[in-house]
Write a protein that holds these residues in place. Structure first.
Motif, PDB file in Angstrom:
ATOM      1  N   UNK A 171      34.288  42.343  36.119  1.00 56.22           N
ATOM      2  CA  UNK A 171      34.740  43.273  35.198  1.00 56.22           C
ATOM      3  C   UNK A 171      36.131  42.978  34.498  1.00 56.22           C
ATOM      4  N   UNK A 172      36.915  44.259  34.926  1.00 53.81           N
ATOM      5  CA  UNK A 172      38.362  44.233  34.653  1.00 53.81           C
ATOM      6  C   UNK A 172      39.369  44.290  35.877  1.00 53.81           C
ATOM      7  N   UNK A 173      38.810  43.949  36.955  1.00 50.14           N
ATOM      8  CA  UNK A 173      39.135  43.855  38.499  1.00 50.14           C
ATOM      9  C   UNK A 173      39.619  42.547  38.677  1.00 50.14           C
ATOM     10  N   UNK A 174      40.338  42.357  39.709  1.00 52.28           N
ATOM     11  CA  UNK A 174      41.147  41.109  39.795  1.00 52.28           C
ATOM     12  C   UNK A 174      41.560  41.404  41.421  1.00 52.28           C
ATOM     13  N   UNK A 175      41.196  40.058  42.178  1.00 51.44           N
ATOM     14  CA  UNK A 175      41.825  40.057  43.443  1.00 51.44           C
ATOM     15  C   UNK A 175      42.088  38.780  44.058  1.00 51.44           C
ATOM     16  N   UNK A 176      42.862  38.547  45.200  1.00 52.47           N
ATOM     17  CA  UNK A 176      43.248  37.542  45.631  1.00 52.47           C
ATOM     18  C   UNK A 176      43.664  37.623  47.138  1.00 52.47           C
ATOM     19  N   UNK A 177      43.274  36.676  47.921  1.00 52.34           N
ATOM     20  CA  UNK A 177      43.421  36.555  49.503  1.00 52.34           C
ATOM     21  C   UNK A 177      44.765  35.504  49.814  1.00 52.34           C
ATOM     22  N   UNK A 178      45.182  36.013  50.878  1.00 47.83           N
ATOM     23  CA  UNK A 178      46.302  35.125  51.180  1.00 47.83           C
ATOM     24  C   UNK A 178      45.931  33.717  51.727  1.00 47.83           C
TER      25      UNK A 178
ATOM     26  N   UNK B  23      51.945  35.591  50.880  1.00 46.81           N
ATOM     27  CA  UNK B  23      50.978  34.921  50.576  1.00 46.81           C
ATOM     28  C   UNK B  23      50.695  33.434  51.304  1.00 46.81           C
ATOM     29  N   UNK B  24      52.111  32.821  51.304  1.00 46.77           N
ATOM     30  CA  UNK B  24      52.002  31.399  51.891  1.00 46.77           C
ATOM     31  C   UNK B  24      52.262  31.256  53.523  1.00 46.77           C
ATOM     32  N   UNK B  25      52.674  32.644  54.004  1.00 49.67           N
ATOM     33  CA  UNK B  25      53.061  32.432  55.407  1.00 49.67           C
ATOM     34  C   UNK B  25      51.747  32.186  56.239  1.00 49.67           C
TER      35      UNK B  25
ATOM     36  N   UNK C 173      47.369  39.742  60.422  1.00 51.28           N
ATOM     37  CA  UNK C 173      46.079  40.151  59.685  1.00 51.28           C
ATOM     38  C   UNK C 173      46.121  39.193  58.399  1.00 51.28           C
ATOM     39  N   UNK C 174      44.836  39.272  57.942  1.00 49.78           N
ATOM     40  CA  UNK C 174      44.737  38.809  56.697  1.00 49.78           C
ATOM     41  C   UNK C 174      45.094  39.921  55.526  1.00 49.78           C
ATOM     42  N   UNK C 175      45.534  39.537  54.345  1.00 49.65           N
ATOM     43  CA  UNK C 175      45.887  40.112  53.203  1.00 49.65           C
ATOM     44  C   UNK C 175      44.656  39.988  52.175  1.00 49.65           C
ATOM     45  N   UNK C 176      44.360  40.919  51.218  1.00 54.63           N
ATOM     46  CA  UNK C 176      43.436  40.917  50.129  1.00 54.63           C
ATOM     47  C   UNK C 176      44.267  41.796  49.374  1.00 54.63           C
ATOM     48  N   UNK C 177      44.727  41.237  48.156  1.00 50.68           N
ATOM     49  CA  UNK C 177      45.396  42.129  47.053  1.00 50.68           C
ATOM     50  C   UNK C 177      44.055  42.476  46.000  1.00 50.68           C
TER      51      UNK C 177
ATOM     52  N   UNK D 289      32.345  42.414  47.258  1.00 52.39           N
ATOM     53  CA  UNK D 289      32.591  41.012  46.631  1.00 52.39           C
ATOM     54  C   UNK D 289      33.773  40.569  47.755  1.00 52.39           C
ATOM     55  N   UNK D 290      34.434  41.769  48.157  1.00 55.51           N
ATOM     56  CA  UNK D 290      35.802  41.484  48.951  1.00 55.51           C
ATOM     57  C   UNK D 290      35.338  40.830  50.283  1.00 55.51           C
TER      58      UNK D 290
END
Length: 353
Positions: free
Chosen positions: A49-56, A118-120, A125-129, A149-150
């Motif tokens: 939909x209009x949501x967006x996400x990314x992981x480290x 992100x690049x470390x 912990x993991x990060x999800x934005x 979905x995350x």
């Protein structure tokens, strides 16, 4: 990328977002802007939909995961604006524009913190934005639509304007439509059962009831009767009386638990509009809270709702800007608030990552 570059890039991103209308359910273009921004940083994203996400970059399924979340939808501008709400203007260190404060400043500050980490490698912990849609209307196509979905989330930091104070708890909301039922009759004769009188005893209960448990940070559950409707003409005893109850829940009870208590104590028929906007909290001994305390960050309980209401994990609300500016004419955020927000987010996460 150093912090000065993060501040500069994020401020330019916020200006683009201000320029682009993104009313709730109409955030498709700002979602594209955010996707392009991440792509320019070499960060792959996913969307729904209009949501967006990314992981480290070095996401490790064996580690716990922290969600960083804020929203990119806005309310519509009110009639009090003296500036064009879609033209970003900087005056006296303030960036004006619709959504600059709620929640553009927190959004781009969290994005900057995510890009920093992100690049470390070898993070604890993991990060999800996640940039979510429809927050302003608690919509079905917002954060709630992508939670499955995350990756599994263990806790969350939600970006909202709190002056970088830690909102360690947030009140939930439940609205009940109640109907007292009687029997109609002529007002001149001793006929019928007056539904208004039957409703009065239930309304009195809502006024006086005190819950046994009280939240340490949010205080008592608050129930307020806000609307009453009954009767059709002066000489007819009304057979129904409808009234609405606004309930602000705390972390002492779930909305379902409160509903069960209400059902046991009143006679009116209850129709909940929704019970999904639950209270939120993060235990005071959580590593994120302890990290904030070590930095001297103030903590409080928030009376306002956010996407925290849909999260089933411990969550903290914190971000640059001031809640009182949200939804006001000539909305703005101070540029030094953005700089401070990025700095504090990074420092806070550094202490646990």
């Amino acid at each position: 990328m150093n912090q000065n570059q993060l501040v500069e890039n994020s401020t330019e991103l916020l200006k683009k977002l201000i320029t682009t209308p993104s009313f709730s359910t109409e955030e498709d273009t700002t979602a594209e802007i955010l996707q392009q921004f991440f792509e320019d940083q070499g960060i792959p994203t996913k969307g729904y939909k209009n949501n967006l996400w990314a992981t480290n970059k070095y996401f490790d399924e064996d580690k716990s995961t922290i969600l960083l979340n804020s929203h990119h939808d806005t309310v519509k501008p009110n009639s009090g604006y003296t500036k064009d709400p879609f033209t970003p203007v900087v005056e006296d260190g303030k960036l004006f524009g619709l959504g600059a404060n709620d929640a553009g400043g927190p959004l781009i500050s969290l994005i900057s913190a995510f890009i920093h980490f992100y690049p470390k490698k070898n993070l604890s912990y993991n990060l999800v934005f996640a940039a979510s849609a429809e927050e302003e209307i608690s919509g079905d196509n917002g954060i709630v639509s992508i939670l499955d979905m995350l990756p599994p989330i263990d806790c969350a930091i939600v970006g909202e304007p709190t002056q970088m104070r830690m909102a360690v708890a947030e009140k939930g909301l439940m609205v009940l439509e109640c109907t007292a039922k009687g029997k109609s009759g002529h007002a001149a004769r001793d006929e019928g059962e007056n539904a208004i009188y039957k409703a009065l005893s239930d309304i009195e209960w809502f006024k006086n009831y005190e819950f046994a448990e009280e939240s340490e940070t949010l205080g008592p559950v608050k129930m307020t009767v806000t609307e009453v409707h009954a009767g059709s003409q002066h000489n007819v005893v009304p057979d129904t009386c409808d009234f609405t109850v606004d309930i602000r829940s705390t972390d002492a009870y779930s909305n379902k638990e409160i509903l069960n208590i209400v059902e046991r104590n009143i006679d009116s028929v209850i129709h909940p509009r929704s019970i999904r906007l639950n209270p939120s909290f993060m235990p005071l001994d959580h590593p994120i809270i302890k990290a904030g305390q070590s930095m001297g960050l103030e903590q409080y309980g928030s009376p306002t709702l956010s996407d925290q209401a849909f999260l089933s994990v411990p969550s903290l609300k914190i971000g640059p800007g001031k809640s009182a500016r949200s939804h006001t004419a000539d909305e703005f955020i101070q540029l030094d608030e953005i700089e401070e927000g990025i700095e504090i987010y990074i420092r806070l996460l550094n202490k646990i990552l």
